[in-house]
Design a protein around this motif. Structure first.
Motif, PDB file in Angstrom:
ATOM      1  N   CYS A  39       0.847  -1.204   0.000  1.00  0.00           N
ATOM      2  CA  CYS A  39       0.000   0.000   0.000  1.00  0.00           C
ATOM      3  C   CYS A  39       0.878   1.248   0.000  1.00  0.00           C
ATOM      4  O   CYS A  39       2.003   1.231   0.503  1.00  0.00           O
ATOM      5  CB  CYS A  39      -0.861  -0.016   1.255  1.00  0.00           C
ATOM      6  SG  CYS A  39      -1.848   1.477   1.478  1.00  0.00           S
ATOM      7  N   SER A  41       0.519   3.611   1.900  1.00  0.00           N
ATOM      8  CA  SER A  41       0.788   3.917   3.315  1.00  0.00           C
ATOM      9  C   SER A  41       2.058   3.218   3.796  1.00  0.00           C
ATOM     10  O   SER A  41       2.788   3.756   4.633  1.00  0.00           O
ATOM     11  CB  SER A  41      -0.378   3.458   4.197  1.00  0.00           C
ATOM     12  OG  SER A  41      -1.572   4.035   3.766  1.00  0.00           O
ATOM     13  N   HIS A  60      -1.064  -4.357   5.819  1.00  0.00           N
ATOM     14  CA  HIS A  60      -2.453  -4.370   6.306  1.00  0.00           C
ATOM     15  C   HIS A  60      -3.446  -4.801   5.225  1.00  0.00           C
ATOM     16  O   HIS A  60      -4.629  -4.907   5.489  1.00  0.00           O
ATOM     17  CB  HIS A  60      -2.833  -2.995   6.859  1.00  0.00           C
ATOM     18  CG  HIS A  60      -2.684  -1.894   5.852  1.00  0.00           C
ATOM     19  ND1 HIS A  60      -1.509  -1.194   5.692  1.00  0.00           N
ATOM     20  CD2 HIS A  60      -3.528  -1.407   4.929  1.00  0.00           C
ATOM     21  CE1 HIS A  60      -1.657  -0.310   4.723  1.00  0.00           C
ATOM     22  NE2 HIS A  60      -2.879  -0.419   4.233  1.00  0.00           N
ATOM     23  N   GLU A  61      -2.978  -5.038   3.983  1.00  0.00           N
ATOM     24  CA  GLU A  61      -3.891  -5.470   2.913  1.00  0.00           C
ATOM     25  C   GLU A  61      -3.562  -6.929   2.618  1.00  0.00           C
ATOM     26  O   GLU A  61      -2.612  -7.212   1.895  1.00  0.00           O
ATOM     27  CB  GLU A  61      -3.655  -4.604   1.668  1.00  0.00           C
ATOM     28  CG  GLU A  61      -3.807  -3.114   1.945  1.00  0.00           C
ATOM     29  CD  GLU A  61      -3.549  -2.237   0.719  1.00  0.00           C
ATOM     30  OE1 GLU A  61      -3.172  -2.773  -0.339  1.00  0.00           O
ATOM     31  OE2 GLU A  61      -3.735  -1.012   0.827  1.00  0.00           O
ATOM     32  N   GLU A 146      -9.133  -4.690   0.888  1.00  0.00           N
ATOM     33  CA  GLU A 146      -9.050  -3.552   1.825  1.00  0.00           C
ATOM     34  C   GLU A 146      -9.048  -2.196   1.098  1.00  0.00           C
ATOM     35  O   GLU A 146      -9.914  -1.355   1.359  1.00  0.00           O
ATOM     36  CB  GLU A 146      -7.835  -3.702   2.750  1.00  0.00           C
ATOM     37  CG  GLU A 146      -7.886  -2.795   3.966  1.00  0.00           C
ATOM     38  CD  GLU A 146      -7.125  -1.487   3.820  1.00  0.00           C
ATOM     39  OE1 GLU A 146      -7.234  -0.634   4.697  1.00  0.00           O
ATOM     40  OE2 GLU A 146      -6.440  -1.300   2.788  1.00  0.00           O
TER      41      GLU A 146
HETATM   42 ZN   LIG Z   1      -3.653   0.472   2.495  1.00  0.00          ZN
END
Ligand SMILES: [Zn+2]
Ligand SMILES: [Zn+2]
Length: 344
Positions: A39, A41, A60-61, A146
């Motif tokens: 990501c 991020s 987190h994905e 996500e």
């Molecule tokens: Zn993300």
């Protein structure tokens, strides 16, 4: 197990480390990660320009299968294919959580940002965040649910895009490309995307493949003039701002029609951004700031992909082993990729 760890505050400070496998509590499940998506991020965390709580494993994905189930957990069994929301830590009892938006809870400490994430083999966490991944969605596509759910929350649930409306998307990065796909799936009558000269290759091509009717290279053309020309002076119904760029934010006020909506998803990275405030008043615009994803958006996203209405697999341009995380970061920073999947 091997994990990509952000081990301190500051620029860089990321490396592959050997870490112990997580042990679950009685009310938790253990997830074996099958695919994790890189990501923007993650890059911001790498460069120290996004909040995070080190040391923690990035990612987190992701998607995976349940590897272990705590004694108190009901409704899930070993082997279940799943994706997990990332809002670990959301309290469930504050005003924001109780009003149905736990993803905006102040206590939230997401996977890969506030606690250990999925750039590794196993992740431990609460079953309340799980969604079933249908058999017809491959794990690498599951890892995209996500960011797609974020766009579904922003564009459909918050901004209320409807079939027959027009959308203009500023920025053809991953979130911009997902916004094109959602506009198309919803039945937008006109979809446009702006970008730079550097987007002429891969990203504009992807945008057209996903359903964009036209692209505008802002290095060569005035996007405001072009949009007004195409919409016969009206402007678009919804402007989806994914670039976070100050100039694009200004132009959004001109590209959107009177009484139109601006759907702001892109982060500027600045403390303040000036806006043509009175222009917004006189045009009676709605400016929706959007953040994170709702439970319902996850279910809608899974349904759209599973039914073949949203070709999420087209967003994936690269698939690499986890060990090549640095190569993945470089591909994204050099705009040579849409979505990059890492396989632990
Ligand atoms: Zn993300
Ligand atoms: Zn809360």
């Amino acid at each position: 197990m091997k994990a990509v760890v952000k081990y301190g505050k500051g620029k860089g400070l990321v490396e592959i480390r050997e870490v112990p496998e997580p042990k679950i509590k009685e009310d938790e499940i253990l997830i074996e990660v099958k695919a994790v998506s890189v990501c923007g991020s993650d890059l911001h965390i790498y460069h120290d320009s996004h909040p995070y709580w080190p040391p923690m494993i990035l990612g987190h994905e992701f998607s995976g299968v349940i590897a272990e189930v705590g004694k108190e957990v009901k409704g899930w069994k070993v082997g279940d294919r799943i994706v997990s929301e990332t809002r670990t830590g959301s309290c469930g009892v504050c005003y924001i959580c109780q009003s149905g938006f736990p993803q905006a809870c102040e206590q939230k400490r997401p996977y890969g940002i506030g606690i250990n994430g999925a750039y590794t083999k196993y992740v431990a966490g609460p079953p309340r965040l799980l969604h079933r991944l249908p058999d017809n969605i491959p794990f690498e596509v599951g890892a995209l649910i996500e960011p797609i759910a974020i766009c579904v929350t922003s564009i459909l649930e918050r901004c209320g895009l409807q079939a027959g409306e027009s959308t203009m998307i500023t920025g053809p990065g991953p979130i911009g490309l997902i916004s094109v796909a959602i506009s198309k799936a919803t039945g937008a009558r006109l979809i446009g995307v702006t970008g730079r000269g550097s987007d002429e290759g891969l990203r504009f091509e992807k945008a057209r493949e996903l359903g964009a009717d036209f692209t505008i290279n802002v290095d060569q053309e005035d996007p405001v003039q072009k949009v007004l020309e195409i919409t016969e002076g009206l402007g678009v119904d919804i402007l989806i701002e994914t670039s976070g760029g100050e100039k694009a934010i200004h132009q959004a006020f001109e590209m959107v029609r009177r009484l139109g909506r601006v759907c702001a998803i892109g982060i500027s990275g600045k403390d303040t951004v000036s806006i043509p405030y009175d222009r917004g008043i006189f045009k009676a615009l709605r400016y929706d700031f959007c953040f994170s994803s709702s439970w319902t958006a996850w279910e809608k996203t899974i349904g759209l992909i599973s039914k073949g209405l949203l070709p999420a697999e087209k967003l994936i341009t690269h698939k690499l082993p986890l060990e090549k995380w640095e190569e993945a970061f470089h591909l994204l920073e050099n705009l040579q990729a849409a979505k990059v999947i890492l396989i632990p």
